[in-house]
Scaffold this active site. Structure first.
Site, PDB file in Angstrom:
ATOM      1  N   PHE A 138       0.855  -1.185   0.000  1.00 40.59           N
ATOM      2  CA  PHE A 138       0.000   0.000   0.000  1.00 40.59           C
ATOM      3  C   PHE A 138       0.889   1.231   0.000  1.00 40.59           C
ATOM      4  CE2 PHE A 138      -2.381   3.570   1.556  1.00 40.59           C
ATOM      5  CZ  PHE A 138      -3.531   3.496   0.792  1.00 40.59           C
ATOM      6  N   ASP A 224       9.181   2.947   2.205  1.00 38.46           N
ATOM      7  CA  ASP A 224       7.992   3.756   2.487  1.00 38.46           C
ATOM      8  C   ASP A 224       7.678   3.592   3.979  1.00 38.46           C
ATOM      9  OD1 ASP A 224       5.502   4.829   2.880  1.00 38.46           O
ATOM     10  OD2 ASP A 224       4.590   3.945   1.096  1.00 38.46           O
ATOM     11  N   LYS A 253       2.130  10.996   7.318  1.00 43.27           N
ATOM     12  CA  LYS A 253       1.237  10.789   8.458  1.00 43.27           C
ATOM     13  C   LYS A 253       1.663  11.514   9.734  1.00 43.27           C
ATOM     14  CE  LYS A 253      -1.342   6.969   6.673  1.00 43.27           C
ATOM     15  NZ  LYS A 253      -0.938   5.887   5.802  1.00 43.27           N
TER      16      LYS A 253
HETATM   17  C1  LIG Z   1      -1.088   6.001   4.319  1.00 43.88           C
HETATM   18  C2  LIG Z   1       0.031   5.508   3.499  1.00 43.88           C
HETATM   19  C3  LIG Z   1       0.401   6.135   2.292  1.00 43.88           C
HETATM   20  C4  LIG Z   1      -0.414   7.245   1.676  1.00 43.88           C
HETATM   21  O1  LIG Z   1      -0.505   8.366   2.473  1.00 43.88           O
HETATM   22  P1  LIG Z   1      -1.643   9.467   2.168  1.00 43.88           P
HETATM   23  O2  LIG Z   1      -1.308  10.584   3.108  1.00 43.88           O
HETATM   24  O3  LIG Z   1      -2.960   8.818   2.487  1.00 43.88           O
HETATM   25  O4  LIG Z   1      -1.543   9.829   0.747  1.00 43.88           O
HETATM   26  C5  LIG Z   1       1.519   5.676   1.630  1.00 43.88           C
HETATM   27  N1  LIG Z   1       2.248   4.650   2.114  1.00 43.88           N
HETATM   28  C6  LIG Z   1       1.916   4.015   3.255  1.00 43.88           C
HETATM   29  C7  LIG Z   1       2.771   2.901   3.747  1.00 43.88           C
HETATM   30  C8  LIG Z   1       0.802   4.416   3.994  1.00 43.88           C
HETATM   31  O5  LIG Z   1       0.466   3.771   5.104  1.00 43.88           O
END
Ligand SMILES: *Cc1c(COP(=O)(O)O)cnc(C)c1O
Length: 407
Positions: A138, A224, A253
């Site tokens: 994700f 990520d 986040k």
């Molecule tokens: C939440 C998330 C994203 C995307 O972040 P947004 O602020 O919703 O665009 C990307 N990578 C990971 C691992 C995430 O948990």
């Protein structure tokens, strides 16, 4: 039904199916609804509220900076962005940082940077660069990113997508990564723990092995850590559990302190160096207010030693959950304060279970039909975890007898 829910259903797009609760205020790890009922928040907005609701230091910086200077665009310098970038690099051990707003934008920045690096530095033929990703990944919701999602609902009907641009390998399988690398591979993009996939923790040594394979093949390792970063898993960065140094890193986040969208792509000097003025940008990325909040968030993280807290509280939560024997629980797993309970789908769906938890005063979120996730703010206290555990037990009791296993 609440008037607010009816109004949202009438005027909102239907791309979400929220739990039937209308929140009106929050403090620390607690939230209140429009009936003034109190809930323990075990989701913390998917880690965006890692420091809790209304953290006094963050709210103070937020209100003072909002009055002084908020958005100017990057057409000019500000006095809050440089110290934020410096602290980000200092804490993560990276050379340079590029601020954005959302996590998906951070990932998009990483993709663009990796591709340009491949063409300029690695000399991959134009438009042939490949970025290897993991199955069940994700990384956000843009039309490029969903193109390499293995979740049909996220991907199908939003194409077309460029064929071969993002080959996928199984998560946790370093040999599969090695086999997928070609002369055109620019980067390997990976989450240290797969959050949305259901809190999947890879085998120990996986990231170390991936880093070695990437280094030997001149492939960038891009992690990520939008969800796992900033203390969530018990270290400032989840990759620090293995002492891995990536070539690129994405944060988001929690970086916005639960107040604003703040994200960043960080990279090695020569990798970030491919960006020239005009190559990339964002109107709100790196704005004065976001930068002030980002810096304050990093300071709170370090001053309150929240990574250590997440390690201690996460170990406690995981150990206590493991003592709960219930016929509907098939697995409990996690790292730090990123924990998932896997449920037997023949007995209860994760969605039904989180609705039961809501009734008992605990907010959580289902993922992938079978997992309820628990990722409270890192400031959570032991008594609050005990409070949650009591409610989790009560919720499980609605689906069958619950016993205590020896710890
Ligand atoms: C939440 C998330 C994203 C995307 O972040 P947004 O602020 O919703 O665009 C990307 N990578 C990971 C691992 C995430 O948990």
């Amino acid at each position: 039904m609440s008037d607010y829910i009816a109004l949202e259903r009438r005027y909102g797009a239907t791309n979400y199916a929220p739990l039937p609760i209308v929140l009106t205020r929050g403090e620390g790890v607690w939230l209140w609804d429009d009936q003034d009922r109190r809930y323990l928040d075990m989701l913390s907005a998917y880690s965006a509220v890692s420091f809790g609701y209304g953290h006094p230091k963050l709210v103070q910086v937020f209100t003072e900076q909002a009055k002084r200077l908020a958005v100017t665009s990057r057409a000019f310098h500000s006095n809050t962005l440089p110290p934020f970038l410096a602290r980000l690099c200092e804490i993560t051990g990276m050379d340079r940082a590029l601020p954005m707003t959302t996590g998906a934008e951070g990932v998009e920045t990483a993709i663009k940077c990796a591709r340009k690096w491949a063409y300029i530095v690695k000399k991959v033929p134009r438009d042939k660069a490949e970025i290897i990703v993991c199955e069940a990944n994700f990384h956000g919701r843009t039309s490029t990113i969903v193109g390499f999602s293995s979740e049909a609902q996220y991907r199908d009907d939003f194409g077309p997508y460029a064929k071969g641009a993002f080959p996928a390998v199984p998560f946790g399988d370093a040999k599969a990564l090695a086999a997928a690398i070609t002369p055109n591979t620019a980067a390997f993009l990976v989450e240290p723990v797969q959050g949305e996939a259901g809190i999947i923790v890879p085998p120990e040594g996986y990231l170390t092995e991936c880093a070695r394979i990437c280094r030997e093949n001149n492939v960038l390792l891009i992690v990520d850590e939008v969800q796992t970063g900033l203390g969530r898993t018990g270290k400032v960065l989840a990759i620090q559990h293995e002492g891995v140094k990536p070539d690129g890193l994405i944060l988001g986040k929690a970086l916005g302190g639960g107040l604003m969208p703040v994200s960043a792509f960080l990279a090695r000097e020569d990798v970030m160096g491919v960006f020239k003025p005009g190559d990339h940008g964002s109107t709100f990325g790196g704005n004065a207010l976001g930068a002030a909040i980002g810096l304050a968030s990093l300071n709170v993280l370090m001053e309150e030693k929240l990574a250590d807290r997440a390690a201690a509280m996460g170990d406690y939560l995981l150990a206590r959950l493991k003592t709960i024997a219930s016929p509907v629980v098939t697995d409990v797993r996690g790292k730090g304060l990123l924990v998932g309970i896997e449920l037997d789908p023949a007995k209860v769906s994760a969605r039904a279970f989180v609705e039961t938890l809501l009734k008992h005063g605990v907010l959580s979120k289902d993922t992938h039909g079978t997992v309820a996730r628990f990722a409270p703010a890192l400031i959570i206290e032991r008594q609050e975890i005990d409070w949650a555990l009591e409610r989790i037990r009560a919720a499980l009791r609605e689906y069958g007898p619950v016993y205590e296993r020896a710890a």
